[in-house]
Every structure is written in C-alpha cells, then in structure tokens.
Design an enzyme around this catalytic site. Structure first.
Site, PDB file in Angstrom:
ATOM      1  N   LYS A   1      32.895  51.015  -3.308  1.00 21.85           N
ATOM      2  CA  LYS A   1      34.243  51.602  -3.261  1.00 21.85           C
ATOM      3  C   LYS A   1      35.224  50.708  -4.027  1.00 21.85           C
ATOM      4  CE  LYS A   1      37.731  53.098   0.029  1.00 21.85           C
ATOM      5  NZ  LYS A   1      38.079  53.355   1.427  1.00 21.85           N
TER       6      LYS A   1
ATOM      7  N   GLU B   1      28.202  40.817  -2.887  1.00 25.18           N
ATOM      8  CA  GLU B   1      26.757  41.108  -2.868  1.00 25.18           C
ATOM      9  C   GLU B   1      26.409  42.118  -3.959  1.00 25.18           C
ATOM     10  OE1 GLU B   1      28.778  41.162  -0.261  1.00 25.18           O
ATOM     11  OE2 GLU B   1      27.825  40.336   1.537  1.00 25.18           O
TER      12      GLU B   1
ATOM     13  N   GLY C   1      34.408  53.539   3.725  1.00 25.98           N
ATOM     14  CA  GLY C   1      33.050  53.209   3.274  1.00 25.98           C
ATOM     15  C   GLY C   1      31.979  53.788   4.183  1.00 25.98           C
ATOM     16  N   ARG C   2      32.164  53.633   5.503  1.00 26.67           N
ATOM     17  CA  ARG C   2      31.132  54.085   6.436  1.00 26.67           C
ATOM     18  C   ARG C   2      31.147  55.595   6.636  1.00 26.67           C
ATOM     19  NH1 ARG C   2      34.898  50.758   8.378  1.00 26.67           N
ATOM     20  NH2 ARG C   2      36.326  51.415  10.026  1.00 26.67           N
TER      21      ARG C   2
ATOM     22  N   HIS D   1       7.021  51.235  23.179  1.00 26.02           N
ATOM     23  CA  HIS D   1       6.063  50.120  23.323  1.00 26.02           C
ATOM     24  C   HIS D   1       6.725  48.788  23.006  1.00 26.02           C
ATOM     25  CE1 HIS D   1       2.679  52.824  23.958  1.00 26.02           C
ATOM     26  NE2 HIS D   1       3.360  53.641  23.169  1.00 26.02           N
TER      27      HIS D   1
ATOM     28  N   LYS E   1      34.030  36.594   4.727  1.00 21.38           N
ATOM     29  CA  LYS E   1      33.963  36.714   3.255  1.00 21.38           C
ATOM     30  C   LYS E   1      34.771  35.605   2.604  1.00 21.38           C
ATOM     31  CE  LYS E   1      33.758  41.792   3.001  1.00 21.38           C
ATOM     32  NZ  LYS E   1      34.486  42.971   2.551  1.00 21.38           N
TER      33      LYS E   1
HETATM   34  O1  F6P Z   1      31.874  44.727   4.888  1.00 26.55           O
HETATM   35  C1  F6P Z   1      32.924  45.593   4.913  1.00 26.55           C
HETATM   36  C2  F6P Z   1      32.881  46.692   3.897  1.00 26.55           C
HETATM   37  O2  F6P Z   1      34.151  46.793   3.399  1.00 26.55           O
HETATM   38  C3  F6P Z   1      32.405  48.006   4.484  1.00 26.55           C
HETATM   39  O3  F6P Z   1      33.386  48.658   5.186  1.00 26.55           O
HETATM   40  C4  F6P Z   1      31.971  48.720   3.259  1.00 26.55           C
HETATM   41  O4  F6P Z   1      31.184  49.837   3.568  1.00 26.55           O
HETATM   42  C5  F6P Z   1      31.218  47.618   2.557  1.00 26.55           C
HETATM   43  O5  F6P Z   1      31.987  46.458   2.824  1.00 26.55           O
HETATM   44  C6  F6P Z   1      31.026  47.807   1.077  1.00 26.55           C
HETATM   45  O6  F6P Z   1      32.227  47.909   0.391  1.00 26.55           O
HETATM   46  P1  F6P Z   1      32.288  48.444  -1.080  1.00 26.55           P
HETATM   47  O7  F6P Z   1      31.809  49.858  -1.103  1.00 26.55           O
HETATM   48  O8  F6P Z   1      33.719  48.319  -1.502  1.00 26.55           O
HETATM   49  O9  F6P Z   1      31.398  47.579  -1.940  1.00 26.55           O
END
Ligand code: F6P
Length: 548
Positions: A213, A219, A274-275, A391, A511
């Site tokens: 987003k 990452e 995002g979620r 299990h 972060k």
């Molecule tokens: O870790 C928090 C967060 O902002 C989530 O809400 C989001 O889904 C994820 O990081 C990834 O964010 P982006 O889509 O901006 O890379």
C-alpha cells in the site's frame, strides 16, 4: 456524523452493559446440558441462515435473554448508525481521518459510494478491468517475459495485508486455479524466504508482483530489490524489468522511484486498510491464479454478505450475532482467545489471515477519544484446520483450565470427492462441538466401566462453547461471504468497544527501533550503543558472530 468516543456514554455505564453484568452473575454457571434439556428445539431455534451460510449458535452459553440484552447493547452503542457511517463513506478511521470503504471494492458498477463528494465505484471497476485484462494476458501466454518465454511463475512480494490475504485466498481457491502456474508468496525479510521461493525457478519465466500500500515497507522493498537483482543477474538488461515486475500500491511516486513503470501499476486507495485489501488490486496474484471470472464471483460473495450486514435486523444478522456472542465471552466470561477451526484443508491459512484482520484491528487500549478503556478489547485469534488440531491442542480446549470459545467452519460438499474422507472430516467437526458442549460425566464413565482411578482424569466437564458455520461448498462466492462475515464481526466488536479498528499505531515503534539498530549491526566501526544493557549486549554478540 458517527457517534464517537467524545459523545458516547462510557461502555461500562450503559444500561445494557450493566444489565448484562447482572445477567452474567445470574447465568454464568448455567450448563449447556441444562439449556438443551430444557428446550428440545434449541438446536433449531438458536440458528440462522443467510446468503447461503448456516450459523448454529445454540452451543453457546446464552439464553434468549442474553441475546436480547446483547442486541440492546448493539443499539445503545449506535451500531446501526455506525454501519451506515461506514457504508456512507464517513471518515470513521478518526486517527488517520480516512473513510473505511472495503465494501466499495465489491460494490456493483451501478452503486454510488461517495468519498468527499466523489463516487468511488467507477474507479474501483476501472482497476478491476485493468487487472482482468492483465490477468488474461498472463494466463493466455500473451504477456511474455523479456526473452519471449511464457510466464509460468508468479511471485507476490508483500507483507501483512499485502501478503496474508492473497496467500490465504490463493490456498483457499486453489481448486479453481490454473495448475500450470506456480504462484508463491514472499513476505519475510529473512532472505531464506526469497531464496527458497526462487531456487527452482527460471527468471525468464517469472513475474514479480510487488504489493505494498505504502511502497515503503522495509521487508517488501528489500525483497523487491533482491528480486530485481536476481532477475538482472540472469537477464542482464534493465529494460527486462518492465516485463518481469508490476506493482500494486497507492503510492505512484514510490513505485516510479523503484523503477517500475506506472503503466504496470495497479492502484487502490487510502480508504482501503491493508488487512481489508485482498479484494482490491492487492489480490492481483490471486486473480491471475484463478482468473478474473472467479475473482468477480468472490467479490459477489463479499457483496452479498455486505448487503446482509447492512440491512438484516440484528437478531438475524450473522456478523452482528457472531460479534456480540464474542463480546459475551471476551468481556463477561473473561475469555482471552478465540480458536478458529476450519474443517476444510483449503482454508489452512484462514486463522493466520484472521489473526491480522482481528488483532491488528481490535488490539487497542484507548477508546476513540483517546482515553484508556476499563474493559477488555480484541481477543487473541488462533487455530489450525481440523482434524490436525484435534491431535495437537484440542486436549487443552476439552480439559484445560481456560475457556476457549471455538468457531467451527465446514462445508456439506467436498471439492475432492474421495469417499469416505469428507464424511469422516465432518463427523469429526460435529463430534468436537458436541464433546465440547456436553462432555462426559463421572457417572457416564462409571457406567461404561472405567477404572475408578482414571475417572477424574477422563471426565470432560463440557460447557465449552462453540459456533458452527456450514456452507454448501468452498466456492469463490463462499470464501467472499466468510471473509466479509469476519470483517464485519470485527467491526461490530470495535464499535461496541468504541475503538478505532482501522489504525495500527502499535506496529510503528518496533519499525522505528529496527531502523535505528540496522546501522549499528552493519557499521564497520564499533558503534556507540545507547540502548538498555540487554539490547546493547545482544547487538554486540550479533556483531561478533555474524557472517561477514
Ligand atoms: O505492519 C503494519 C502494516 O502497516 C499492515 O497494516 C499492513 O498490512 C502491512 O504493514 C504492509 O503494509 P504495506 O502494504 O504498506 O507494505
């Protein structure tokens, strides 16, 4: 304007809340055995069916009065107005001043949803059409790699909402996917994730979808740069990037800076959290896998549940009931967790997906007005698909000292008809709910001839609550309905708790600190460490032992 924290009576002072507290004191020891014995029709009456989902909530420690009081609570907290505010595009994400409109992602073309006076539905469909055209080109082989080879591998690079949703849904709808395509998901900044996902792939046949987003997530950007280097090492020409990289983002500027042509970018909007985003362009990898038609069928399923949530009376409203019953355990019984237990192998990533959806949304400690709450908010969500969990951890649910409400999810029909598998699977699901609710008494064990010394160990007290959700078959529509059910359940609970379910400030601190530590791990010179003694020590140890 939606009712916000500033104007709302504190939750614990509401009439319905106080009535629920009193009611809890009176009914907390009530047994499911008794409730079922007193009402032979409970298993039919405490159920509801809508949009093809059958919801049995009879095995919950609730009476008709509990449900009436919970519905009164929903009214008192202004749930109806809140639902209207969300669907009406109001900026209910108050800490970020944003509308919350994942429901617009699945709105039909002729619907109007206004954000700041502008109808957003046409833009949604423009992006969907662009995604569909691109997916068709990749699926048909028309979109080729730089050397003219057909694309056979799709790798989504993203994390959190930009990974969990498409990955979960790809696994869920794998039955409908093109089996000639390899679809993989790389999320972890651990280089092993990238290395293992690509080790058997040919860069000439590989398309990366960089999904973020913000397009600034460390990452994702690190994995995207590694993917770029991996591609260039083989193809040795910068112009190859345009054939092997596309982006999904709200941030065109950053996409361009990264070197991806914005013509190959699929957009979405700040009003999609995002979620809550896998049914936006974030689902591009999924759409390529299952085809645009199946993707749209999934959206239609989401929309059906949205309409049900928006219009159905609370007493028959699936997300409202699921949310309110969750409040009953979370806030009155003090249950800390909810186990989500799908009896469907294709839903193997559902609990991981719901963890982010629920815990990032409702893991908050202040109300909308910024005051500390004096009640519990979001539960811990966890689970595994049945029967594997049986299990592993079910023992604790059956006989442990913690109350763990469970959601069982099953389908009448299997997509892979291999008798007797499905009958055994579903027999187990139904049996677990039965065993949890009714258990086994010492008398029953005695009558069966259990040795005396074993009896206390074998007694299952029962009275462990569960919901059961049954649907016909795991179709794209059904998946959309189930996910929308949980999205709205989270909304219902966030509304009761009067929290902002749509921000996630808590993840920021880690972060920021990681950014500070990175150069301390990498610098040639001994860094001047100003952390606490434990953090300093860990950094020093790593510096001494790392591979250079
Ligand atoms: O870790 C928090 C967060 O902002 C989530 O809400 C989001 O889904 C994820 O990081 C990834 O964010 P982006 O889509 O901006 O890379």
């Amino acid at each position: 304007m939606a009712t916000t924290g500033t104007s709302r009576t504190p939750l614990t002072q509401l009439e319905s809340w106080k009535a629920l507290e009193e009611h809890y004191q009176k009914t907390k020891d009530i047994e499911l055995r008794t409730l079922f014995a007193e009402d032979a029709t409970r298993g039919e009456r405490f159920t509801t069916e809508a949009v093809g989902l059958y919801y049995d909530y009879s095995k919950n420690r609730v009476t008709s009065e509990t449900l009436a009081l919970l519905q009164k609570l929903a009214q008192e907290v202004g749930l109806r107005e809140r639902i209207d505010a969300m669907f009406g595009g109001e900026k209910i994400n108050i800490t970020e001043q944003r509308a919350v409109l994942h429901v617009a992602l699945r709105a039909p073309k002729d619907q109007t949803i206004l954000v700041d006076g502008q109808n957003v539905v046409p833009e949604v469909h423009e992006v969907l059409d662009k995604m569909s055209a691109f997916s068709d080109r990749v699926r048909s082989g028309e979109w080729k790699g730089y050397t003219g080879k057909r694309i056979r591998n799709i790798i989504n690079i993203g994390i959190g909402g930009s990974d969990l949703g498409p990955d979960m849904a790809y696994q869920a709808l794998r039955y409908y996917s093109d089996r000639d395509l390899n679809v993989r998901f790389v999320s972890n900044v651990d280089g092993t994730h990238f290395a293992e996902a690509t080790r058997d792939l040919n860069p000439e046949e590989t398309l990366f979808i960089v999904s973020s987003k913000t397009f600034t997530t460390i990452e994702t950007m690190t994995n995207a740069r590694t993917a770029r280097a991996w591609t260039l090492k083989a193809l040795k020409d910068e112009t190859a990037i345009a054939r092997h990289f596309v982006a999904v983002s709200t941030n065109a500027e950053e996409v361009q800076k990264f070197g991806i042509d914005t013509a190959n970018m699929f957009g979405f909007w700040d009003w999609v959290g995002g979620r809550y985003s896998y049914d936006s362009a974030i689902g591009l990898s999924l759409m390529i896998a299952i085809g645009p038609e199946n993707f749209r069928r999934m959206l239609a399923g989401f929309h059906e549940m949205d309409e049900h949530f928006r219009t159905a009376p609370f007493e028959r409203n699936l997300p409202v009931l699921l949310g309110l019953i969750g409040i009953w355990y979370n806030n009155f019984f003090g249950a800390q967790t909810v186990a989500v237990l799908p009896y469907e192998q294709y839903l193997k990533k559902l609990s991981a997906y719901l963890q982010q959806l629920d815990m990032e949304s409702n893991g908050k400690h202040v109300n909308e007005a910024g005051q500390d709450v004096n009640y519990q908010t979001g539960p811990i969500i966890w689970g595994q698909p049945g029967t594997n969990g049986q299990h592993a951890f079910y023992q604790l649910i059956h006989q442990g000292t913690k109350l763990i409400p469970c959601d069982f999810i099953g389908f009448y029909q299997s997509l892979n008809i291999l008798p007797p598998h499905h009958d055994l699977l579903i027999a187990n699901m139904i049996a677990q709910a039965e065993a949890l609710a009714f258990g086994k008494t010492a008398e029953e064990l005695k009558a069966e001839g259990s040795p005396e010394y074993q009896i206390p160990h074998r007694v299952c007290k029962g009275n462990r609550p569960s919901n059961t959700i049954f649907a016909e078959r795991l179709t794209p529509e059904a998946l959309g309905k189930i996910i929308a059910l949980y999205e709205h359940k989270v909304f219902v609970q966030g509304t009761v708790w009067n929290i902002d379910s749509f921000d996630q400030w808590g993840v920021e601190l880690g972060k920021v600190l990681a950014k500070r530590i990175i150069p301390e791990l990498q610098s040639e010179q001994e860094p001047e460490l100003k952390h606490d003694s434990s953090t300093n020590q860990l950094i020093q140890r790593y510096r001494q032992h790392k591979n250079h």
